[in-house]
Design a protein around this motif. Structure first.
Motif, PDB file in Angstrom:
ATOM      1  N   ALA A 184       0.858  -1.192   0.000  1.00  0.00           N
ATOM      2  CA  ALA A 184       0.000   0.000   0.000  1.00  0.00           C
ATOM      3  C   ALA A 184       0.888   1.233   0.000  1.00  0.00           C
ATOM      4  CB  ALA A 184      -0.918  -0.008   1.213  1.00  0.00           C
TER       5      ALA A 184
ATOM      6  N   ALA B   5       3.205   1.126   3.195  1.00  0.00           N
ATOM      7  CA  ALA B   5       2.839   0.122   4.178  1.00  0.00           C
ATOM      8  C   ALA B   5       3.397  -1.212   3.727  1.00  0.00           C
ATOM      9  CB  ALA B   5       1.331   0.039   4.350  1.00  0.00           C
TER      10      ALA B   5
ATOM     11  N   VAL C 131       3.815   0.875   8.950  1.00  0.00           N
ATOM     12  CA  VAL C 131       3.442   1.958   8.051  1.00  0.00           C
ATOM     13  C   VAL C 131       4.459   3.069   8.253  1.00  0.00           C
ATOM     14  CG1 VAL C 131       1.695   3.648   7.443  1.00  0.00           C
ATOM     15  CG2 VAL C 131       1.014   1.356   8.138  1.00  0.00           C
TER      16      VAL C 131
ATOM     17  N   HIS D 195       1.146  -1.460  12.613  1.00  0.00           N
ATOM     18  CA  HIS D 195      -0.210  -1.583  12.087  1.00  0.00           C
ATOM     19  C   HIS D 195      -0.564  -3.061  12.141  1.00  0.00           C
ATOM     20  CE1 HIS D 195      -3.614  -1.528   9.362  1.00  0.00           C
ATOM     21  NE2 HIS D 195      -3.615  -0.220   9.407  1.00  0.00           N
TER      22      HIS D 195
ATOM     23  N   PRO E  49      -1.914  -3.640   5.527  1.00  0.00           N
ATOM     24  CA  PRO E  49      -2.900  -2.723   4.939  1.00  0.00           C
ATOM     25  C   PRO E  49      -3.086  -3.036   3.463  1.00  0.00           C
ATOM     26  CG  PRO E  49      -1.287  -1.521   6.218  1.00  0.00           C
ATOM     27  CD  PRO E  49      -0.773  -2.918   6.067  1.00  0.00           C
TER      28      PRO E  49
ATOM     29  N   LYS F 160      -4.864  -0.864   1.520  1.00  0.00           N
ATOM     30  CA  LYS F 160      -4.787   0.432   0.847  1.00  0.00           C
ATOM     31  C   LYS F 160      -4.537   1.489   1.907  1.00  0.00           C
ATOM     32  CE  LYS F 160      -6.738   3.368  -2.666  1.00  0.00           C
ATOM     33  NZ  LYS F 160      -7.672   3.489  -3.785  1.00  0.00           N
ATOM     34  N   THR F 161      -3.851   2.541   1.504  1.00  0.00           N
ATOM     35  CA  THR F 161      -3.610   3.667   2.385  1.00  0.00           C
ATOM     36  C   THR F 161      -3.836   4.944   1.585  1.00  0.00           C
ATOM     37  OG1 THR F 161      -2.029   4.773   3.813  1.00  0.00           O
ATOM     38  CG2 THR F 161      -1.159   3.702   1.872  1.00  0.00           C
TER      39      THR F 161
ATOM     40  N   THR G 209      -6.073   3.743   6.589  1.00  0.00           N
ATOM     41  CA  THR G 209      -5.582   2.447   6.134  1.00  0.00           C
ATOM     42  C   THR G 209      -6.724   1.451   6.255  1.00  0.00           C
ATOM     43  OG1 THR G 209      -4.818   1.925   8.347  1.00  0.00           O
ATOM     44  CG2 THR G 209      -3.215   2.882   6.835  1.00  0.00           C
ATOM     45  N   SER G 210      -6.717   0.466   5.369  1.00  0.00           N
ATOM     46  CA  SER G 210      -7.757  -0.549   5.394  1.00  0.00           C
ATOM     47  C   SER G 210      -7.089  -1.907   5.541  1.00  0.00           C
ATOM     48  CB  SER G 210      -8.585  -0.502   4.110  1.00  0.00           C
ATOM     49  OG  SER G 210      -7.776  -0.783   2.992  1.00  0.00           O
ATOM     50  N   ALA G 211      -7.572  -2.684   6.494  1.00  0.00           N
ATOM     51  CA  ALA G 211      -7.072  -4.031   6.706  1.00  0.00           C
ATOM     52  C   ALA G 211      -8.252  -4.851   7.204  1.00  0.00           C
ATOM     53  CB  ALA G 211      -5.905  -4.036   7.688  1.00  0.00           C
TER      54      ALA G 211
ATOM     55  N   SER H 202     -10.237  -2.745  -0.149  1.00  0.00           N
ATOM     56  CA  SER H 202      -9.807  -1.444  -0.633  1.00  0.00           C
ATOM     57  C   SER H 202     -10.768  -0.405  -0.093  1.00  0.00           C
ATOM     58  CB  SER H 202      -9.787  -1.413  -2.163  1.00  0.00           C
ATOM     59  OG  SER H 202      -9.269  -0.189  -2.623  1.00  0.00           O
TER      60      SER H 202
END
Lengths: 557, 416
Positions: B47, B63, B73, B93, B97, B99-100, B116-118, B176
């Motif tokens: 990411a 990331a 990150v 993190h 992740p 996406k960031t 951030t998405s996880a 995402s």
């Protein structure tokens, strides 16, 4: 350079016109101006009007007419030229055209003038009111008035601008510039003063005549440009030789006339020398139009300095990191493409779209892809199951609210009672349908029984004999039985009393009838019953027996 | 044992990548040293994104993608004077992740946020120099693993951890997300539980949750203030309008029409082979919202779509030799797009010739198809070859002259 005139000086200047002209000549030649003029208030006019008094012409000379064979100095030649121009103006003003042949040989004619000389002559025709034009403004405020960039001035500030702009013709200027010479533009400046007076003049007709002559003169000048260059060069050299003598002589005369004028003029001369020295050091041609000069303080503004107007061009954008895509790079990439074959394509991308490895970590096991797929299926199944359960619960609640006989909350009870309710509804539908069919048939029986009780009443014995089937025994009791197949409709009317309903229903029960509907009303102590019943067993009871039982129930007290 | 094996594989990758990087670095350095900046991280980068604030130029967030719970990150900054990229901020993190993204706040009016998405959507608050002390004081260490490299460095704050599942603390992993630049209060996330969730970042609550597809949703992209699109493992691109949540438009479906569907479907959610090929990434043209582009799984093809002509691609980009990993539209031009893939190449395409055709009527589309068939496909105008498979690609919105790519453990900033 402006002379500070005072009444005493005015009286001195009045009788001696020549000293004034000498002063004007010294000023014009010291700074190499084309001319200098002197306006004063006219004494002949009622309003105070500034008119031409005297002037000195220091510019180009188109045609020279020598009245004497004796050699004259440059100074004397210019003085004579100024006088000749004045004489020509006066001749034109008086309209002595017929005397042209009678004038002296040395007199000028209009054809002998150049553009600059014409301008000098036309200035004599101007008269200024106080506050009008440059001389008028100077007279009103009693101060020096400077005009820079005269060629850009409007006619409001500089009434003679239109005439003065004739030498500003671009072609003429370009031609002068091409010869690497200073432009032949006249330098316009006046010698304003307060009190001296002179005759006034000026008519439109004369101006019109001058304009026509200007046009002709311009054409002639265009043809003879080379001759003027030579003349100017020679005149400049001669002037340089006599500069010192002229300055010395002028100083002496000014000393005799007035001490302050002498000091002012000396200061101007020093300023001029300093300016020329500065220009020589910087190797720059002097630009009269660009610098400001006054009697007390001489300074050269930065605008006079040469300025490099062109700046360096801006830097272009830097090169890109990418290269142009070509087939050769494609083939080169083809070779590089062999490397990814070993790897799993889109590995990280698939890992990311699979949830960033969160699933793999949660499972803590190998075979991420397979386990992830199974978990995804399970997750989907759980989600679907959850939605289905929520939907079922919602529907159960709706069902519970729809069925009126449901009291329990659990789903099994809701379903059971709903089933029972639906069966009951179906049975009612069948009953109603069968009743409608029975109504149209001929199986109904009506039995009226009352004869037994009539005999017990002696007062109605006669009536009973006459109508034995209609009248009841006591008049307030009536029983009607209607039998239709297995359905029985009972109608009872009698006086209401306690436990009457109980006895009636006990009688119905003993007859093996199931009560389906009951309508009861008690009005004024008189009860009416309408009971819908049905035979419970397989055997049917005779309507007479039903009626008899009901009579017994009603009769008991 | 699996981990050990994978470690060995990574070691091999590292050596190979090192060699390739040295070769390419040498050549590139001699010719264009000032136009390429490289940063080496200690882990594989996945990411990555640019900062959008005007006062924070040349700042990126990267990331890691490690097969463990703890990931890292970093916020890195390019020093224009020295030409070096240095880490400004580093924190732990949970989970890699996917996406960031920085908050789309070009004028620096709102707090500096990073998302951030996880397993969840996390919003981080980056303290500025003005409120460094406040940031340090209000650092919430209880809420997550927040650690600073230096004591003087201001700590990042986990502002919110958004969980869309009300019934439990666990929700489907997010694949995402996209931050709405027209309305920065909105973030749309895509998840493998077939849902797309629209969050209100200020209220830290779910605004809308839609069951977007029949299978996992792999990417989401905003096209306007209330319009977004998503791609899924079911091979479809759908456009949603928040004003009409009951209805969605299918713009494209792989496996039908022009898509021939290639490669294996081993990565598909259900496993085995399926007729539609999953679509893994989506990019919506911000300059011309009529166009979007999508990546097909295990395919070197990029499909450019026109939302006015559903199911019919405007053009298919065929010049990659290996599957494509990332796409990015130019933020300052409506007809330029950059693609990067496993063939170690980043290509920039000019779609103006194709776009003109599709602007017309159906005949225009026919002409476009005929033109494409005659020319044998569109050629890119620019190309860049990196040292390894390019995993991420982002075109800077504030400095449109720069593109950032991530491959192996390297982040490179390229000048276009």
């Amino acid at each position: 350079m402006a002379l500070s005139a005072c009444p005493a000086q005015e009286e001195l200047l009045q009788p001696a016109g020549r000293p004034l002209r000498k002063q004007l000549a010294a000023a014009a030649r010291s700074i190499n101006w084309s001319y200098s003029l002197f306006w004063s208030i006219s004494s002949t006019q009622r309003p105070r009007v500034l008119t031409w008094t005297d002037g000195f012409y220091n510019g180009e000379v188109k045609t020279r007419k020598i009245s004497h064979s004796v050699e004259l100095t440059a100074d004397q030649l210019l003085m004579q030229r100024s006088e000749q121009l004045r004489e020509l103006y006066e001749a034109l003003q008086s309209g002595e055209c017929d005397r042209r042949a009678a004038r002296p040989v040395g007199s000028l004619s209009p054809e002998d003038l150049g553009d600059t000389e014409w301008y000098y002559v036309i200035c004599m025709t101007y008269a200024f009111l106080p506050g009008q034009g440059l001389p008028g403004r100077s007279s009103a405020s009693n101060e020096h008035v400077w005009l820079c960039n005269a060629h850009l001035a409007g006619s409001k500030d500089f009434p003679r601008a239109l005439l003065a702009k004739v030498p500003e013709d671009p072609d003429l200027i370009n031609r002068a510039t091409a010869a690497f010479r200073e432009p032949q533009c006249p330098i316009y400046s006046e010698q304003p003063s307060s009190n001296p007076s002179a005759d006034e003049t000026g008519e439109a007709a004369d101006i019109a005549v001058f304009e026509g002559l200007d046009h002709n003169a311009m054409d002639m000048e265009t043809a003879g440009i080379a001759v003027f260059e030579g003349l100017d060069h020679n005149a400049m050299d001669m002037e340089t030789v006599t500069a010192a003598a002229g300055r010395h002589g002028t100083g002496q005369e000014l000393g005799e006339a007035d001490s302050p004028s002498n000091a002012s003029l000396e200061h101007i001369t020093k300023g001029i020398d300093e300016f020329y020295n500065l220009c020589e050091e910087m190797d720059v041609q002097p630009l009269e139009d660009a610098w400001i000069m006054d009697g007390s303080n001489f300074e050269v503004p930065s605008s006079a300095l040469p300025v490099d107007g062109s700046s360096a061009p801006a830097d272009g954008s830097r090169a890109t990191s990418f290269v142009a895509w070509t087939r050769s790079s494609q083939s080169c990439s083809g070779e590089a493409a062999a490397v990814p074959v070993i790897e799993e394509p889109q590995k990280l991308l698939k890992k990311a779209v699979a949830g960033g490895g969160a699933w793999a970590n949660t499972n803590c096991g190998g075979g991420g892809t397979t386990v992830t797929a199974q978990e995804n299926g399970a997750k989907n199944h759980v989600m679907l199951e959850r939605k289905r359960r929520e939907k079922l619960n919602e529907m159960f609640l709706v069902l519970k609210s729809l069925v009126p006989s449901i009291h329990k909350v659990d789903k099994a009870s809701i379903l059971a009672e709903t089933i029972a309710y639906l069966k009951e509804l179906q049975r009612r539908v069948q009953e109603l349908e069968s009743r409608r069919q029975g109504g149209s048939g001929c199986v109904s029986k009506k039995v009226c029984v009352g004869s037994n009780s009539k005999r017990k009443s002696p007062e109605f014995a006669g009536g009973a004999k006459e109508h034995p089937w209609v009248l009841p025994m006591d008049g307030t009791s009536n029983v009607t039985v209607t039998v239709s197949d297995r359905d029985v409709l009972l109608e009872v009317q009698c006086l209401w009393e306690k436990l009457l309903m109980t006895r009636v229903f006990d009688a119905i029960k003993s007859l093996h009838l199931d009560a389906l509907s009951v309508q009861a009303s008690a009005l004024d102590g008189f009860m009416r019953l309408k009971i819908g019943a049905q035979f419970a067993g397989s055997g049917a009871v005779v309507p007479g027996m039903i009626s008899q039982s009901l009579r017994k129930a009603i009769g008991k007290r | 044992m699996g981990g050990v094996g994978e470690g060995d594989a990574w070691a091999d990758q590292e050596q190979g990548n090192g060699g390739g990087s040295r070769g390419v670095g040498g050549g590139g350095g001699e010719a264009k040293r000032s136009e390429i900046y490289t940063y080496e991280a200690a882990w594989h980068i996945y990411a990555m994104n640019w900062s959008v604030r005007r006062d924070k130029k040349y700042r990126l967030a990267i990331a890691s993608l490690l097969e463990q719970v703890t990931n890292r990150v970093e916020v890195v900054q390019l020093d224009e004077a020295s030409g070096d990229i240095a880490p400004v901020l580093t924190f732990d993190h949970q989970y890699p992740p996917t996406k960031t993204m920085f908050m789309p706040d070009p004028h620096a009016l709102r707090p500096d946020l990073l998302a951030t998405s996880a397993d969840h959507l996390r919003i981080w608050r980056i303290p500025s120099s003005d409120d460094a002390e406040d940031g340090a004081a209000s650092a919430n260490n209880n809420n997550g693993s927040v650690r600073c490299n230096g004591t003087q460095q201001p700590g990042i704050e986990l502002r919110s951890e958004l969980n869309g599942n009300r019934n439990s603390d666990y929700c489907g992993p997010l694949t995402s997300f996209d931050w709405n630049d027209a309305d920065p209060r909105r973030i749309g996330t895509s998840s493998i539980d077939t849902t797309c969730t629209i969050w209100d970042v200020e209220r830290e609550a779910v605004d809308t949750q839609l069951i977007a597809h029949d299978k996992e949703v792999y990417d989401i992209a905003w096209g306007g203030a209330g319009v977004f699109a998503s791609v899924s493992a079911d091979g479809s691109v759908r456009v949603f309008d928040l004003r009409d949540k009951e209805h969605s438009t299918i713009i494209y479906e792989s496996g039908s029409g022009g898509s021939s569907g290639g490669g294996s479907n081993s990565g598909a959610g259900d496993g085995g082979t399926a007729s539609p090929t999953p679509l893994v990434r989506l990019g919506w043209n911000k300059q011309d919202p009529r166009y979007m582009a999508t990546i097909i799984m295990d395919s070197p093809k990029v499909v450019v779509l026109d939302i006015r002509y559903p199911t019919l691609p405007v053009v298919e980009l065929h010049r990659h030799h290996a599957p494509v990993n990332a796409i990015a539209w130019a933020p300052h031009s409506s007809c330029h797009i950059c693609t990067a893939g496993d063939d170690m190449q980043a290509l920039i395409w000019d779609l103006s010739s194709m776009g003109t055709g599709s602007n017309g009527s159906g005949n225009g589309n026919g002409n476009t198809a005929a033109g494409a068939a005659a020319e044998g496909g569109l050629d890119p105008i620019l190309a860049y070859t990196a040292g390894a498979e390019i995993e991420q690609l982002q075109w800077s919105a504030t400095q449109p002259d720069w593109v950032a790519i991530a491959f192996a453990n390297k982040l490179q900033i390229l000048r276009v």
